[in-house]
Design an enzyme around this catalytic site. Sequence first.
Site, short mmCIF file in Angstrom:
data_model
loop_
_atom_site.label_atom_id
_atom_site.label_comp_id
_atom_site.label_asym_id
_atom_site.label_seq_id
_atom_site.Cartn_x
_atom_site.Cartn_y
_atom_site.Cartn_z
CE1 TYR A 2 -3.20 -2.81 -0.07
CE2 TYR A 2 -3.72 -2.40 2.24
CZ TYR A 2 -3.93 -3.10 1.07
OH TYR A 2 -4.88 -4.10 1.03
CG HIS A 50 -1.51 -8.72 -0.85
ND1 HIS A 50 -1.01 -7.47 -0.61
CD2 HIS A 50 -2.80 -8.53 -1.23
CE1 HIS A 50 -1.96 -6.55 -0.82
NE2 HIS A 50 -3.05 -7.17 -1.21
CB SER A 60 -13.36 -3.35 -2.17
OG SER A 60 -12.16 -2.68 -2.47
N PRO A 61 -15.60 -3.71 0.82
CG PRO A 61 -15.96 -3.33 3.09
CD PRO A 61 -14.87 -3.42 2.06
CG LEU A 62 -18.40 0.35 2.19
CD1 LEU A 62 -18.06 1.68 2.84
CD2 LEU A 62 -19.80 -0.11 2.59
N GLY A 63 -17.59 -1.46 -2.27
CA GLY A 63 -17.47 -1.36 -3.72
C GLY A 63 -16.19 -0.76 -4.23
N GLY A 64 -15.28 -0.39 -3.31
CA GLY A 64 -13.99 0.17 -3.74
C GLY A 64 -13.90 1.66 -3.52
#
Length: 288
Positions: free
Chosen positions: A54, A129, A209-213
């Site tokens: 990251y 990863h 990305s549970p909210l879509g990214g």
Amino acid sequence: MQSRRIGDTQVSAIGLGGMPMSVEGRPEDEQQSVDTIHAALESGVTLIDTADAYSLDNRDIGHNESLIARAVASYGGDTSDVLIATKGGHTRTEGGGWGRDGRPEYLKQACEASLKRLGVEAIGLYQFHRPDRRVDYADSVGAIRDLLDAGKIRYAGISNANPDQIRLANEILGGRLASVQNELSPRFRSSEPELDLCDELGIAFLPWSPLGGIARAGELGSSFHVFAEVAKDRGVSPQQVCLAWLLAKSPVVIPIPGSSRPATIRDSAAAVHLELTADEFARLDANH
């Protein structure tokens, strides 16, 4: 804050994903990221997910790990129960590209570097990863097993894995696979077989990305209207509804929404208090 289990440790049911604080588009003022991490801790978040990759590019490796280590160290409250999860095996290339390196010797070197950046004697959760097609998957996971046996890491996890890889990793680790981190959101439902397997085996499942990214999280309600409808009925954000939906799918789910602003992680953390009705869950879960 409700808690869920990784290995034999309880962590917050909602974690914080550190990626947006270090990749392209990250906050210009690093203090904003520190404030975001502090807001997460104030909200009861005790799981922070990062990775050595990251960063902006290959000259910036470990940016997020170092940032999180500094922010946690500067927090005024008790952080003894905070589990920092990191990952190795994904690399950055010149110009901001992404690569993979699953060689056992590389993973062990990467773990040593992460240990130094995080300033710990053992990494809370270390995850392979992303599979490297040039390296036998069993060899890569074998390196994670060696790190676990050597006490370099407390718990072992894998990321971006399919069901066969999950079973293989758990076998190589002697039943000690603690977590699987795969993408799962209203937009991306392909990892539900992996979630079902983790539920069966009692392995924590961490949706990334549970909210879509990063680019789509703010548009979740307009892209998936049923989430906006439930949100309006309950007086909360569509993002909270999304996280509550994921939590309701299985007790092994621990979403790790990425954030780079205090307000968004506070909103995400509040999702633990939103209990969906059976009808609401059915409507949301039927959305494809």
